[in-house]
Design a protein around this motif. Structure first.
Motif, PDB file in Angstrom:
ATOM      1  N   PHE A 134       0.829  -1.214   0.000  1.00 21.94           N
ATOM      2  CA  PHE A 134       0.000   0.000   0.000  1.00 21.94           C
ATOM      3  C   PHE A 134       0.862   1.262   0.000  1.00 21.94           C
ATOM      4  N   VAL A 135       1.876   1.312   0.868  1.00 20.85           N
ATOM      5  CA  VAL A 135       2.761   2.483   0.933  1.00 20.85           C
ATOM      6  C   VAL A 135       3.485   2.674  -0.386  1.00 20.85           C
ATOM      7  N   LYS A 136       3.995   1.581  -0.976  1.00 21.59           N
ATOM      8  CA  LYS A 136       4.697   1.689  -2.256  1.00 21.59           C
ATOM      9  C   LYS A 136       3.755   2.147  -3.363  1.00 21.59           C
ATOM     10  N   THR A 137       2.512   1.681  -3.337  1.00 15.85           N
ATOM     11  CA  THR A 137       1.529   2.120  -4.329  1.00 15.85           C
ATOM     12  C   THR A 137       1.262   3.612  -4.198  1.00 15.85           C
ATOM     13  N   ALA A 138       1.102   4.068  -2.950  1.00 12.57           N
ATOM     14  CA  ALA A 138       0.861   5.496  -2.724  1.00 12.57           C
ATOM     15  C   ALA A 138       2.058   6.327  -3.165  1.00 12.57           C
ATOM     16  N   ASP A 139       3.265   5.852  -2.881  1.00 16.47           N
ATOM     17  CA  ASP A 139       4.470   6.600  -3.246  1.00 16.47           C
ATOM     18  C   ASP A 139       4.666   6.659  -4.757  1.00 16.47           C
ATOM     19  N   SER A 140       4.407   5.540  -5.434  1.00 14.17           N
ATOM     20  CA  SER A 140       4.673   5.467  -6.876  1.00 14.17           C
ATOM     21  C   SER A 140       3.485   5.881  -7.724  1.00 14.17           C
ATOM     22  N   GLY A 141       2.271   5.807  -7.135  1.00 12.22           N
ATOM     23  CA  GLY A 141       1.085   6.225  -7.866  1.00 12.22           C
ATOM     24  C   GLY A 141       0.445   5.149  -8.714  1.00 12.22           C
ATOM     25  N   SER A 142       0.959   3.905  -8.646  1.00 11.68           N
ATOM     26  CA  SER A 142       0.357   2.859  -9.461  1.00 11.68           C
ATOM     27  C   SER A 142       0.596   1.490  -8.853  1.00 11.68           C
ATOM     28  N   PHE A 143      -0.343   0.589  -9.117  1.00 13.80           N
ATOM     29  CA  PHE A 143      -0.181  -0.793  -8.682  1.00 13.80           C
ATOM     30  C   PHE A 143       0.958  -1.463  -9.446  1.00 13.80           C
ATOM     31  N   ALA A 144       1.105  -1.096 -10.713  1.00 22.38           N
ATOM     32  CA  ALA A 144       2.141  -1.720 -11.540  1.00 22.38           C
ATOM     33  C   ALA A 144       3.533  -1.461 -10.965  1.00 22.38           C
ATOM     34  N   ALA A 145       3.785  -0.213 -10.560  1.00 24.89           N
ATOM     35  CA  ALA A 145       5.094   0.125  -9.997  1.00 24.89           C
ATOM     36  C   ALA A 145       5.323  -0.593  -8.673  1.00 24.89           C
ATOM     37  N   ALA A 146       4.270  -0.652  -7.845  1.00 29.38           N
ATOM     38  CA  ALA A 146       4.394  -1.365  -6.573  1.00 29.38           C
ATOM     39  C   ALA A 146       4.631  -2.853  -6.811  1.00 29.38           C
ATOM     40  N   ALA A 147       3.927  -3.405  -7.785  1.00 30.76           N
ATOM     41  CA  ALA A 147       4.096  -4.825  -8.099  1.00 30.76           C
ATOM     42  C   ALA A 147       5.520  -5.124  -8.546  1.00 30.76           C
ATOM     43  N   LEU A 148       6.064  -4.249  -9.362  1.00 34.43           N
ATOM     44  CA  LEU A 148       7.439  -4.440  -9.837  1.00 34.43           C
ATOM     45  C   LEU A 148       8.420  -4.432  -8.669  1.00 34.43           C
ATOM     46  N   ALA A 149       8.195  -3.537  -7.699  1.00 35.05           N
ATOM     47  CA  ALA A 149       9.093  -3.432  -6.550  1.00 35.05           C
ATOM     48  C   ALA A 149       9.055  -4.688  -5.685  1.00 35.05           C
ATOM     49  N   PHE A 150       7.903  -5.360  -5.633  1.00 33.36           N
ATOM     50  CA  PHE A 150       7.757  -6.524  -4.751  1.00 33.36           C
ATOM     51  C   PHE A 150       7.807  -7.854  -5.500  1.00 33.36           C
ATOM     52  N   GLY A 151       7.957  -7.777  -6.820  1.00 33.12           N
ATOM     53  CA  GLY A 151       8.036  -9.012  -7.594  1.00 33.12           C
ATOM     54  C   GLY A 151       6.736  -9.776  -7.649  1.00 33.12           C
TER      55      GLY A 151
END
Length: 298
Positions: A10-27
């Motif tokens: 959730f924090v990564k999604t908020a920081d990056s603005g997208s689920f795709a970016a958060a997904a990439l960060a967490f694999g």
């Protein structure tokens, strides 16, 4: 689902603005990232993100929840760090921040040597010229330029961050070499633009007689030293640059150091870190930074 993992997504999604970016960060997949956030929304009984086709943004409740999640994740990292104290070898993630030019020219190459010596550590390096709050933003150490304000951070002195004036041989063949700081008024000066400060109109030098203020002007300004360096190498003018950024060009003769009888300003430089985060991985990092960049480094 693991609640801390969902909070981190959730924090990564908020920081990056997208689920795709958060997904990439967490694999994980973007769908799984969305499921993590949906699970949290079901737990709290409120929508945390405004979903659009382009960007996810926080709701009012989401903003409050985001701040608490960041604090909880930081506490979890701190607990992990305490546990790592029981280990004799450095391990885990190390988050560092540094100014852009020093980080690019000096710190990044040093980190590769640090990683080779500490194979169980991974490093995240954030390069920015803005002030970073280590505690609030979750960094374990920072390189700081300039005088330090009073704080609870521990500081290690490093070598001064020196500036030098230089220009390419082609430029000097065409325009001549300035012999005094005041002579820079007759030259094209490539100046650094700070986003939060007025455009530079003068450079300062000193000698045994005191300080000399040199009015400058030029047709090219940039907020990145690499861009100014490229212009200087192409004969576009005189640059006042960090010595660490131009030492190779000076040694190779692609740039010529100017005004050797004068000293350009040197800014204090420190490595700062919170005492509470002095884990084995951080202590090893501190030792290597001081060895390579400390005031008595070779």
């Amino acid at each position: 689902m693991d609640r801390l993992t969902s909070m981190a997504v959730f924090v990564k999604t908020a920081d990056s603005g997208s689920f795709a970016a958060a997904a990439l960060a967490f694999g994980i997949s973007a769908q799984m990232a969305g499921k993590h956030v949906s699970t949290l929304e079901e737990r709290v009984g409120a929508r945390l993100l405004n979903r659009t086709t382009r960007r996810q943004s926080l709701t009012e409740i989401g903003q409050i929840f985001y701040e608490r999640c960041k604090a909880l994740l930081a506490d979890a990292d701190a607990a992990e760090s305490v546990a790592q104290e029981l280990s004799a070898s450095p391990r885990g993630r190390l988050r560092i921040t540094a100014p852009v030019t020093f980080g690019t020219c000096c710190l990044a190459p040093m980190i590769t040597r640090y990683l080779k010596a500490n194979p169980e550590v991974r490093v995240e390096l954030a390069l920015t010229d803005r002030f970073v709050d280590l505690i609030d933003e979750g960094y374990e150490a920072a390189i700081r330029l300039g005088s330090l304000s009073d704080s609870s951070l521990i500081a290690r002195s490093l070598m001064p961050y020196r500036l030098v004036a230089c220009a390419s041989p082609d430029y000097l063949a065409e325009r001549g070499e300035p012999q005094t700081p005041q002579a820079l008024a007759e030259h094209e000066c490539l100046s650094f633009v700070y986003t939060s400060l007025p455009v530079e109109t003068a450079w300062r030098f000193s000698d045994a007689e005191g300080e000399h203020v040199a009015p400058i002007s030029g047709r090219f300004q940039a907020n990145d030293v690499k861009a100014l360096l490229a212009a200087a190498l192409n004969g576009s003018g005189v640059i006042l640059a960090p010595e660490v950024a131009v030492k190779d060009e000076l040694a190779a003769g692609r740039l010529v150091r100017l005004l050797n009888a004068y000293e350009a300003p040197a800014r204090p430089m420190h490595l700062v870190f919170p005492a509470s985060r002095a884990t084995p991985k951080l202590r090893a990092f501190i030792d290597q930074v001081v060895a390579e960049f400390g005031p008595h480094a070779a």
